[in-house]
Every structure is written in structure tokens, then in C-alpha cells.
Write an enzyme that holds these catalytic residues in place. Structure first.
Site, PDB file in Angstrom:
ATOM      1  N   GLU A  41     -15.779 -30.908 -18.547  1.00 25.36           N
ATOM      2  CA  GLU A  41     -17.157 -30.446 -18.775  1.00 25.36           C
ATOM      3  C   GLU A  41     -17.919 -30.266 -17.451  1.00 25.36           C
ATOM      4  O   GLU A  41     -17.771 -31.065 -16.526  1.00 25.36           O
ATOM      5  CB  GLU A  41     -17.869 -31.524 -19.624  1.00 25.36           C
ATOM      6  CG  GLU A  41     -19.267 -31.141 -20.074  1.00 25.36           C
ATOM      7  CD  GLU A  41     -19.860 -32.170 -21.032  1.00 25.36           C
ATOM      8  OE1 GLU A  41     -19.236 -33.255 -21.225  1.00 25.36           O
ATOM      9  OE2 GLU A  41     -20.939 -31.910 -21.596  1.00 25.36           O
ATOM     10  N   LYS A 111     -22.589 -25.583 -25.643  1.00 27.39           N
ATOM     11  CA  LYS A 111     -22.443 -26.843 -26.377  1.00 27.39           C
ATOM     12  C   LYS A 111     -23.445 -26.955 -27.539  1.00 27.39           C
ATOM     13  O   LYS A 111     -24.627 -26.667 -27.360  1.00 27.39           O
ATOM     14  CB  LYS A 111     -22.671 -27.994 -25.383  1.00 27.39           C
ATOM     15  CG  LYS A 111     -22.321 -29.379 -25.867  1.00 27.39           C
ATOM     16  CD  LYS A 111     -22.455 -30.361 -24.679  1.00 27.39           C
ATOM     17  CE  LYS A 111     -22.031 -31.772 -25.013  1.00 27.39           C
ATOM     18  NZ  LYS A 111     -22.125 -32.671 -23.818  1.00 27.39           N
ATOM     19  N   CYS A 151     -17.168 -31.709 -25.347  1.00 26.28           N
ATOM     20  CA  CYS A 151     -17.437 -33.156 -25.433  1.00 26.28           C
ATOM     21  C   CYS A 151     -18.035 -33.610 -26.771  1.00 26.28           C
ATOM     22  O   CYS A 151     -17.328 -33.671 -27.759  1.00 26.28           O
ATOM     23  CB  CYS A 151     -18.313 -33.582 -24.249  1.00 26.28           C
ATOM     24  SG  CYS A 151     -18.173 -35.356 -23.877  1.00 26.28           S
ATOM     25  N   SER A 178     -16.498 -37.851 -20.845  1.00 23.24           N
ATOM     26  CA  SER A 178     -16.713 -39.018 -21.691  1.00 23.24           C
ATOM     27  C   SER A 178     -16.539 -40.260 -20.834  1.00 23.24           C
ATOM     28  O   SER A 178     -15.426 -40.598 -20.437  1.00 23.24           O
ATOM     29  CB  SER A 178     -15.692 -38.987 -22.830  1.00 23.24           C
ATOM     30  OG  SER A 178     -15.763 -40.164 -23.591  1.00 23.24           O
ATOM     31  N   LYS A 184     -13.178 -48.489 -25.113  1.00 24.31           N
ATOM     32  CA  LYS A 184     -13.501 -47.141 -25.578  1.00 24.31           C
ATOM     33  C   LYS A 184     -12.280 -46.217 -25.625  1.00 24.31           C
ATOM     34  O   LYS A 184     -12.192 -45.356 -26.512  1.00 24.31           O
ATOM     35  CB  LYS A 184     -14.568 -46.521 -24.673  1.00 24.31           C
ATOM     36  CG  LYS A 184     -15.058 -45.172 -25.171  1.00 24.31           C
ATOM     37  CD  LYS A 184     -16.230 -44.674 -24.358  1.00 24.31           C
ATOM     38  CE  LYS A 184     -16.574 -43.234 -24.711  1.00 24.31           C
ATOM     39  NZ  LYS A 184     -17.643 -42.722 -23.847  1.00 24.31           N
ATOM     40  N   SER A 288     -19.636 -66.437   0.027  1.00 30.02           N
ATOM     41  CA  SER A 288     -20.261 -67.750  -0.155  1.00 30.02           C
ATOM     42  C   SER A 288     -19.219 -68.818  -0.451  1.00 30.02           C
ATOM     43  O   SER A 288     -19.545 -70.001  -0.503  1.00 30.02           O
ATOM     44  CB  SER A 288     -21.251 -67.682  -1.315  1.00 30.02           C
ATOM     45  OG  SER A 288     -20.535 -67.551  -2.539  1.00 30.02           O
ATOM     46  N   GLY A 290     -17.916 -68.718  -3.317  1.00 30.74           N
ATOM     47  CA  GLY A 290     -17.997 -68.727  -4.781  1.00 30.74           C
ATOM     48  C   GLY A 290     -17.204 -67.586  -5.396  1.00 30.74           C
ATOM     49  O   GLY A 290     -16.652 -66.728  -4.700  1.00 30.74           O
ATOM     50  N   ILE A 291     -17.183 -67.603  -6.699  1.00 31.73           N
ATOM     51  CA  ILE A 291     -16.305 -66.695  -7.428  1.00 31.73           C
ATOM     52  C   ILE A 291     -16.804 -65.256  -7.430  1.00 31.73           C
ATOM     53  O   ILE A 291     -16.010 -64.313  -7.388  1.00 31.73           O
ATOM     54  CB  ILE A 291     -16.112 -67.238  -8.872  1.00 31.73           C
ATOM     55  CG1 ILE A 291     -15.024 -66.465  -9.612  1.00 31.73           C
ATOM     56  CG2 ILE A 291     -17.383 -67.208  -9.659  1.00 31.73           C
ATOM     57  CD1 ILE A 291     -13.952 -67.363 -10.109  1.00 31.73           C
ATOM     58  N   LYS A 508     -36.993 -57.389 -11.748  1.00 35.29           N
ATOM     59  CA  LYS A 508     -35.959 -57.535 -10.716  1.00 35.29           C
ATOM     60  C   LYS A 508     -34.859 -56.499 -10.916  1.00 35.29           C
ATOM     61  O   LYS A 508     -34.403 -55.878  -9.969  1.00 35.29           O
ATOM     62  CB  LYS A 508     -35.316 -58.928 -10.793  1.00 35.29           C
ATOM     63  CG  LYS A 508     -36.165 -60.046 -10.235  1.00 35.29           C
ATOM     64  CD  LYS A 508     -35.296 -61.299 -10.093  1.00 35.29           C
ATOM     65  CE  LYS A 508     -36.134 -62.528  -9.797  1.00 35.29           C
ATOM     66  NZ  LYS A 508     -35.314 -63.749  -9.727  1.00 35.29           N
TER      67      LYS A 508
END
Lengths: 539, 539
Positions: A41, A111, A151, A178, A184, A288, A290-291, A508
Site C-alpha cells: 500500500e 480504497k 488493505c 498492516s 496479530k 544501570s 537493571g533489567i 509525562k
């Protein structure tokens, strides 16, 4: 007949570069005697150019490109997408597909179904078309009849597909963009199979592939016959020119990726394309121990190459020895260079400067934010000075409840894991470690902490992530209200508190960096909430 | 008959608070024997709740509120807006108006025309209605026939209005949420007058008033007769309960504000509502001595009160003596408290920390950004510690070309002048000084400078603002391409450079604070451009 699916990675707006890529694929297909080649598309301009579509010059440039391409396409039929002015009301636009043969545009289909939900705003730009999409052509002395559509036309009630299928067509041709979301791909293919079977029609389905800002397209284009049988399938998250011979029984069906591989590949493609399409090679990342930063770093290395990644260790007096060791071990495993800067002297300089002006009190949170912002400033200085993009490392759970500092750890140009809940971060680390154990064990096993004050733990201010993620999913993905979420087995007061936190921290998120969209309800273009929002969740 | 227009300032999502405000207005109207009271679009939930509309509980709460209100409305007809589920397909929503009489909902009309351009995304949420909006009622023993419709229905070809007007109605009733933009109020009223005259219909038009995130609604509701004559007009940017007696010849027509007053009032209302509806009273502003921070401070003082504003002076070694004097003079004129912090020691601490790690070079821009980010960090610390919102001070010209530092001067929760070009900033300062000369003369007269290096001037890197603003307007507001802009009398190379700068800085704008929308092409919800954008403006 030989059919090619050109599942290509386009760049939004870069009409000339896209044109080259299109023509390259046409030539390759011609070299293999392909009769019909199908593109995704809005091929010439990439999906989705957003408000570039309001610029008439841009629309004119797209049409020029289609004409130039058409002139070079002899002995092959080409289906290509582009935006165009409505022929009679030029202030309106269509999202269109051109059918090209013998150097000429033989038919243009506009379309019918324009999606306007989740990330889609197609009513903003386009007007529904009315052409039936049917075209009859002669290929190698035989007559063929195609039904071209775009689509969304093939989703939902798929009215135009039903109409086209009634007309004795040889093939439905659907050109798509898509976008990927978890779970999905399988359902998309099942839907397409059902559509073919229900309407007794063969289908060539070409999907877009590649990253565009927050969206990532998986490709996974397919050819399906009128029994709903999958005859060919392109790779997921890869460019591919698939050639399918209708007389051949042995066709190419790429293997479906398992869940974690698919998710990981989505992150890689999105990251790589965001950097490269914006002209960047290098990334800076704060490690850091960390994960979250670990996973972000690993993905960055896999996407951009270790030589392009710099890790920054920015420990404070609250950083544990473990954190620094874990960060260094990760960097060593990934073979990336690091710099270490103790932020203590800057931190105390800020405190010294501010304390006299803060009156009687200096709130803890203020001080925690200062530390995060010192890090943000140092990391951005590295990024500015090295023409790099700073990667921010926040996950969806944190971002949801605002457990992050604006202009601090939220600083950065791209946020790779922003649409992953904390538990998914753990799962993906585990997956990546099965390929090669690069993420230190203690990074995975230790309790998460922001380390902005002494012995701080995430669990001081947040419920366990298992509970938090469950509440967040129910609210954000399933639109459940407080009572309904409590009914899943959670404390009603806690649920209300979390929901308010999510609402209150919208400000934020609206200043957050973009990052790969992996769900149907990512923060950003999917979930559009007001900042000013008085809904109290307790009527 | 006595008709009331309740031009009220609602809070999005706060159904209970809105309900109280609605009922207060109903009671006031009842006390003056009003027969019909008309409220703005989506009254009970405020305009626009965005994805709150996806929460069924929210929709249920809205309906409950309408029912509660209806029960309390006897001896008065009420027209009120709310979202509701489609009666047969509950997964679809309508944007609806209820006609209430004798404590009951007598008729529900669902909006026909759903805008999906500029800031509007109504196709995302709503389905087109099919009811004709006609209702006949008895008021004081006389029969009346009304044609109820909603906002966009009365714009463009206004098909439903034409239909309603054919039915011998006494009054068209339009409930609206038509946001403000420069030059819009006059043209809106002229359009309504033309609509009345063309269709031979009398009109009660109630518009929303107040700020909602970036949108600000001006009110300026009107009553117009079938000759197109203005019979009554509410105030602009003020809540009002206007009562109109159809038998009385002396009706209330508020005076139209002049251009600058109108613009200034828009900024005040937007700022005040953003703060108060989000539960904030106090603002922090960095005063540089320049014109942008001066205008931002004056507006903040006028909107929130001097006692709620704190000015920060954060001079560096590059700040001129003049800048500090100008900032202090402004603060004195405005009667706001200030704090001064020299950033030199923090700046040199950052330089000392970073220089060894930057290899051979330390790019100027890196250093300029560090200074801006030190200021951002200090100012955010004040904001955090005082439960205040930091106001960022960037204008539209700067934001367009990216002449600003992310997380530095761009830090903040609200950006009051973000939709004003630099030249408009000067004009508005001039206007405000005619009321009372609070902005120092030298702030207005000196050449603009970011003062991030020695003797820096904006004109070092940007063309004169007269030229820049002209190019930006042509590109952003009028969608002109480079050649067309050059034809207005600008250098083609300069134009292309500016256009590329605008495109390349989209990533910064997507992390910017919200601020009042004053034009039909504000950065934010109006202008939606991709970050990844390869359009080179020179095909």
C-alpha cells in the site's frame, strides 16, 4: 503465470529512493519472467506520510513517480500504491492502487474502507473510492481477470471483496500496510484464508515491511487459494521478493516465528529502521545494572552493531556495588565500550546550589529527580557530541504509572521497550539469554530498584509487577473499569489508586520518546487520552 | 418565550462536577422563568474526552448523569449533549443531544456530520446519526417546533439544517464545541448568519467555553433570526448564562474584542484552565531578560495571580548585564518573587566531568545544550519542590526550526506562547504594554539572543524573524512548497534550508509541552507529521 510479491522496506516521503527500490524489484522480477508483480500500500511514498499528504506538491511528486515507473514496465503487470487527487474534486484525496501494463496505467482503484481507529486516521486524509477494482488483461495470450483492493478492504465485512469475487476473477490482489502487533500475524492469515474460502477466490496479499516511527510492519505476505490453502508466505520482518509460479506445486512457505522470536525481531527492525532512516548509526545508553537497560542494550547491539553502542555508567552514592558490576559484565558480554562517571560531585553541587532557596524543606522526590536529570544531561551531552541517539529505557509498566523522571531517565530519542510490560521484559531477557547468555544472572534475579535513595526498591511504591501488569492490562488494553478489575481478584482501593496514577501521568507520556508499537494499545497514537481529565473512577 | 444559553466552562471527564454546574444553571434559569435552556456539545463529559469514550463505564456514567439531570428539570426544556451507545449496535457510539421536558428525555438526536480534520478525530469515536432532530413541544400552552443539531452539522453544506428548516420550525438549536483560532470568531458568526438567512430559520447557537489541554473554546454563543440578524451574543472567553426574551426588542449583544485583546484573552483562559483543572495554582518561569520569557511571565501573572508566580534568573558567564537587569525590572513590575542562581559552577563541573571522555573535541552545540539543561534541571527542581508547573517559553518560530534545547529551555508542563510566531510575540508585548507598561523597553528593543555563547545572536543562525516567519507561515499554514515560497520573494536555497530544518526537528516537537492552540495549524494535534520523513523538497 508467475506472480511476484515485492515485500519491500520503503522510506516515508523519500519518493526517489522508493522509486529506485521499486524499479530494482521490477527488474529482478522481469529477469525471472514474472508476469505480475505486486507492491505494498502507498508504495511510492511509504505508509503513512501523515500530513505530508496535505502538500499538493507531494501528491504531484507521487503521481510523477508512478508515471515514471509505468514507463519502465513493459512485459510485466505491476500493482503499485500511491495517493492521488480525486479526479473531479481535486481537493479530496484517494488512497489508490494503479494497475500498470505495457508502460501504461490501465486502471486505478481507490480504497473503499478507510480505517480510523487505533493508529489509523485515514478519514483525515482520504475519501472513499467507488471503482469496482476489476481489470481484465491479456498475459501471454491468455485472458486474466483481477480484483484489486487495498488493505482494510479485505477486513471486517469486506464488501468490495465479496463483489469482486462474484465476477469470476482469477485473483484478488490486496496491497496492504498492516502493522504488527503481538498475536496479530496468525489471526491475520486465518482471516485471509477464511475470506478466500468464503468467497471462493484466490488471493495475492502483499504487506508492507519495516519500521516507520512507532509502527513496525511485519510483512508476512501470502498467496492463498480459493480453498483457503496457504500456497506461499514471505518472511516475517524481512524484505523479500517472493516469486510464485501458478503451475508449480512446490511453493515457498516461510516458517512462522515463535512468539518471543517474533517480538524480538519486531524490536530489532523497528530500532534499526528508526536509526538508519533518520540518518543515525550510533546509540548511547545508560547502563544501570537493571533489567530494562540490559534488554535495551542487547536489542541495540543486535540491531545496530556493538561498535555503534556506547554504554554509560552513571553511579551515585545510592548505587549498589552489584549494579556497577552487573552493568560492566553486560557491557563486556556485549563487547561495547563504556564510560563511567560518578554523579556525586554534580549531585552535591546541585544540592548546595538549591538548598538555600528551598525554604524549610527539600522534598525527597525533588532530589531523586535531580539525580535522574543529571544523568539525562550527561547522556544527552554524549549523544550530542557523538551524533548519536540516546536510548531511553523505560517500560510500559513504569510509563503507565509515571514511575520515571521527565528529562531524566525519560530523556532520549527512542524508547525501545516502551510498549513492553515489566513481566514481558523479563521474558524477553530470558529468551535472549537462551540464544547466548549475555545478560548477567543477577540482573535478572535481583529485585528491581531505581536506586535514587538508600535501599530503595520498586516494591516500596508499587505493587508486585505481576499484580501491577495485570491491573494495567485490564485497564489499558481491555478498557475495564475499577470494579471489573477488582473482580479479577485485586483489591479495589489498590485498583483505583493505580487507575488514577495512570490518568495523572498522561502529561509525562505526552512528552515521551517514540518507540516500537507492539500492541493494539500502545501509548502514543493508539491510546489518546486527555491530560486534563477529571474522571475519578468512582461514580 | 424565554431562551437561555448556558455558555459554561466544563471539565473533561468530571461528570459529577459538570452535572452540578449544569443544574446550577438550570436553577438560575428557572428562577428567571426561562422556557428553554441550551448547553454546549457533550455537556456532561466536556469536549473532548478522547479515548475515555472507549470505556463503557464512562459512557454509562454519562447516561446516568443525563437521567439525573432530566429528573430535576420540570417546567423548563433543556437541550444537553452527551455520548451514547447506538441503540441497536451498542459497540458503536453517537455524539448526541437530548431534549428534556417535564423530567423526561423526549428526544435524542445523534450528530450527522463528524469532523475528522485539524484537531478533530470524531470518526475515531462516533457513528453518524440518522434522526431528523425535529421535536414539537408545548410551552405555556403554545406549540413550538425545534430542529436540534450539533456543531459540525451547521458547517459546510449543512444538509440536516436545510432539512430541518424546511419543516416550519420555530428555532434551530445548535449545541457546539467550536474551538478558537485567530480570525475564526467573525467568520463563524458570519457563517451562522448566512445559514439562518439562506434557510429562513431562527437559531440558538450555544458554544463551549474554556480550555482543555491545547484547545481553547471562546464561547461567543449567539441568537440569530431568520433574516440573519444578530439578536444576542455572549461574551468571548467568559462563562455566561444569557437570557433572551423573544418578546423583548432590547437584547444583549456583547462587544467583539479587538484582535490583540482576543488573542490575549485566549492565552489567559487556556493557561488558567490548564492549571486549575489539573489542580495546580503555582508556576515557575525562567526569566532570561528576553521577550519570550517576558510575555510568558506577564500572561502567567494575569492568568494565575502574581502571588503564584516565581521567576528564576539563571545567568551564565554569557549572560549580559542587561539581561539580568531586564529580568529583574520585569519581576519588579509584575510584583513576583525571584531567585537568582549563577549556573557557572554547575556548568564548569559538567565540563570538568565530561571533557576527559569526549576525546579530541567538545562540540559547541553540546556545551550550549548543557547550559540549557542545567537551567531545565534547576527549574524543574523548583517546580517539583513547590508543587508548581514549570512554564516553558519557546515560540512557534523557534519550535519550527528547532532553535531550542530538548529537556533544557523546552522543559516544562505548559508552553503558553508555543503557537505564536516571534513577530506575534512582539505585537502582543506591545499590546500588553499599552494596558500598563510592565515589559521593559530594552527587552522589546534589543536583538534576540539565546546567550549560550559569547555575543551570540539569533541572527547568527537564523534569518530575520520577518523573513523566517513569512517562510514558516507559507509552509506550515498554507502548505506551500519551496518553489512557491521562493516566488513570494524569498531566496530558494534559504527556503529549502528552512523547510528541511522544520522537517528534521519534528522529533523535538513531539516531546514538547502542550500549550494553547491559536491557529488552525498548531504543532500538536493539528499538524501531524512523521519524524522519519525522507521528503527532500527538491524533486
Amino acid at each position: 503465470m508467475k506472480i511476484a510479491i515485492a515485500q519491500i522496506n520503503l522510506t516515508v516521503g523519500h519518493i526517489k529512493k522508493n522509486q529506485q527500490l521499486i524499479l530494482e524489484n521490477v527488474r529482478k522480477a522481469q529477469a525471472q519472467s514474472v508476469d505480475l508483480i505486486v507492491f505494498p500500500e502507498l508504495t511510492v511514498c511509504g505508509y503513512l506520510p501523515e500530513d505530508l499528504l496535505y502538500h499538493q506538491q507531494f501528491i504531484d511528486d507521487c503521481l510523477d513517480s508512478v508515471k515514471t515507473i509505468a514507463e519502465q514496465c513493459h512485459d510485466i503487470c505491476v500493482v503499485i500504491g500511491f495517493p492521488r487527487n480525486h479526479p473531479n474534486e481535486p481537493e479530496k484525496l484517494h488512497n489508490s492502487a494503479a494497475f500498470i501494463q505495457n508502460g501504461k496505467i490501465k486502471m486505478i482503484y481507490d480504497k473503499h474502507q478507510l480505517p480510523n481507529y487505533l493508529v489509523f486516521d485515514e478519514h483525515r486524509y482520504f475519501t472513499k473510492g467507488s471503482h469496482d477494482g476489476i481489470i481484465e488483461v491479456e498475459i501471454k495470450d491468455e485472458n486474466y481477470k483481477f480484483g484489486v483492493n487495498i488493505c482494510e478492504d479485505i477486513w471486517n465485512d469486506a464488501q468490495i471483496i465479496v463483489e469482486q469475487a462474484k465476477q469470476n476473477i482469477d485473483w484478488l490482489i490486496n496491497i496492504s500496510a498492516s502493522p504488527y502487533a503481538v498475536d496479530k500475524i496468525g489471526s491475520r492469515i486465518r482471516m485471509l484464508q477464511k475470506r478466500c474460502k468464503d468467497n471462493g477466490a484466490n488471493l495475492v496479499y502483499c504487506n508492507n515491511v519495516g519500521g516507520q516511527d512507532e509502527l513496525v510492519f511485519d510483512g508476512t505476505s501470502v498467496i492463498i487459494n480459493s480453498d483457503g490453502k496457504l500456497l506461499a508466505q514471505c518472511e516475517t520482518f524481512q524484505s523479500q521478493l517472493l516469486i510464485f509460479d501458478t503451475n508449480d506445486k512446490n511453493n515457498e512457505i516461510s516458517e512462522r516465528l515463535d512468539h518471543q522470536t517474533e517480538l524480538y525481531q519486531a524490536l530489532l527492525m523497528s530500532t534499526r529502521d528508526y536509526f538508519h532512516k533518520n540518518g543515525f548509526q550510533r546509540a548511547i545508553i545508560c547502563l544501570s545494572g537493571g533489567i530494562d537497560s540490559a534488554l535495551t542494550a542487547v536489542i541495540a547491539v543486535d540491531a545496530l552493531g556493538a561498535e555503534n553502542i556506547t554504554g554509560l555508567l552513571l553511579p551515585s552514592k545510592f548505587s549498589s556495588k552489584h549494579s556497577i558490576e552487573d552493568a560492566l559484565e553486560l557491557a563486556k558480554n556485549l563487547n561495547i565500550k563504556t564510560h563511567s562517571i560518578e554523579i556525586e560531585s554534580l549531585h552535591s553541587e546541585f544540592e548546595k546550589t538549591l538548598t538555600p532557596m528551598m525554604g524549610d524543606y527539600f522534598i525527597n522526590l525533588t532530589d531523586e529527580n535531580i539525580q535522574a536529570r543529571i544523568r539525562g544531561t550527561l547522556a544527552m551531552a554524549f549523544a550530542n557530541n557523538h551524533n548519536a541517539i540516546l536510548l531511553s529505557t523505560g517500560n510500559k509498566s513504569e510509563s503507565a504509572v509515571g514511575y520515571s523522571t521527565l528529562y531524566g531517565d525519560m530523556a532520549g530519542g527512542f524508547a525501545i521497550i516502551k510498549d513492553l510490560f515489566k513481566q514481558q521484559v523479563y521474558e524477553l531477557c530470558e529468551y535472549r539469554n537462551t540464544l547466548l547468555p549475555v545478560i548477567p544472572k543477577s540482573t535478572v534475579s535481583k529485585p528491581p530498584s531505581a536506586e535514587l535513595r538508600l535501599d530503595q526498591k520498586d516494591s516500596d511504591s508499587l505493587p508486585d509487577y505481576e499484580i501491577l501488569d495485570d491491573i494495567l492490562k485490564a485497564y489499558i488494553h481491555d478498557f475495564k473499569d475499577a470494579e471489573q478489575i477488582a473482580a479479577l481478584g485485586h483489591d479495589l482501593l489498590l485498583v483505583k489508586k493505580i487507575l488514577k496514577q495512570v490518568d495523572r501521568n498522561e502529561y509525562k507520556r505526552q512528552q515521551a520518546a517514540p518507540g516500537p508499537r507492539l500492541t493494539k494499545m500502545a501509548f502514543g497514537k493508539d491510546r489518546r487520552m486527555p491530560i486534563t481529565n477529571g474522571y475519578p473512577h468512582n461514580y
